[in-house]
Design a protein around this motif. Structure first.
Motif: not given
Ligand code: AMP
Length: 235
Positions: A62-66, A70-71, A98-100
């Motif tokens: 699963r994806l780690v939260p955005d 980003v941090e 994440q891109a933003a």
């Protein structure tokens, strides 16, 4: 040097060959390779606070939260001097959010992206690659049990670390990871398409074939100037 200081993100589904390609860009073109997956696996292996926070996401595909991803990347990219030499981000961003977030970090540092390279391959190729993948436990280099064997079985050619199988390369987790990727990819590609940064790269074939294709693309874009890169020169 043959290559300019270029900053790119490498997009594409699990098994597209992003990690192997990013390593070649690092070794041959001098663009620093940063992989969120590798950072997370390293932190998990060390049992750090970050490792404990991301462990269950990584284990389940699963994806780690955005915000957390980003941090972590903002921290890696803002450490002194990093980013000036050019970089290739592998496995990040994976969502438009994440891109933003990445854009905000890079804009603050005055280091805009030069491109977003989307590496494509048919699903059956991705599954075959992931199911036979071996990873160096020390430096993260990728191998394959049939198509990219190490010189000595079980030993990394580059650092002599032990080769292992990633826990998330099990069939059920592979299916989850491909599904998660398919859910996120459209908005992510649109994000970079709107910025006119998106380039597609055919990821089929041996890694050296894909690398040559990427060099042709980079030459067209003016990112590399001659056919000779560092590795070829030093041979
Ligand atoms: P990878 O090595 O890129 O296949 O990543 C392995 C795992 O790390 C993924 O399945 C996710 O659980 C996590 N991960 C890596 N990069 C990201 C990202 N950009 N966003 C969220 N999760 C990530």
């Amino acid at each position: 040097m043959a290559a300019a200081n270029i900053r790119i993100v490498l997009l594409g589904p699990p098994g597209a060959g992003k990690g192997s390609l990013a390593q070649l860009f690092d070794q041959r073109l001098g663009w620093r390779h940063l992989s969120t997956g590798e950072i997370f696996r390293h932190e998990i292996a060390k049992g750090t606070a970050l490792g404990r926070r991301v462990q269950r996401y990584v284990a389940n595909g699963r994806l780690v939260p955005d915000a957390l991803v980003v941090e972590v990347m903002a921290h890696r990219l803002t450490a002194s001097g990093k980013g000036r030499r050019g970089f290739v981000l592998d496995g990040f961003p994976r969502t438009a959010a994440q891109a933003a977030g990445l854009d905000a970090v890079l804009t603050r540092r005055g280091l805009p992206l030069d491109g977003a390279i989307y590496v494509t391959s048919p699903r059956e190729v991705l599954v075959r690659r992931l199911a036979g993948r071996l990873v160096c436990s020390r430096c993260g280099a990728n191998y394959h049990v049939r198509t990219m064997r190490p010189k000595r079985p079980g030993v990394c050619d580059q650092c002599r670390g032990a080769l292992t199988t990633r826990k998330d390369d099990q069939p059920a987790t592979i299916r989850t990871r491909l599904r998660v990727d398919a859910q996120q990819v459209k908005p992510l590609l649109s994000y970079y398409q709107q910025q006119r940064l998106l380039r597609r790269l055919n990821g089929i074939g041996h890694i050296e074939t894909v690398y040559r294709r990427s060099r042709q693309l980079f030459r067209r874009l003016g990112w590399v100037k001659s056919a000779h890169d560092r590795a070829q020169k030093s041979r």
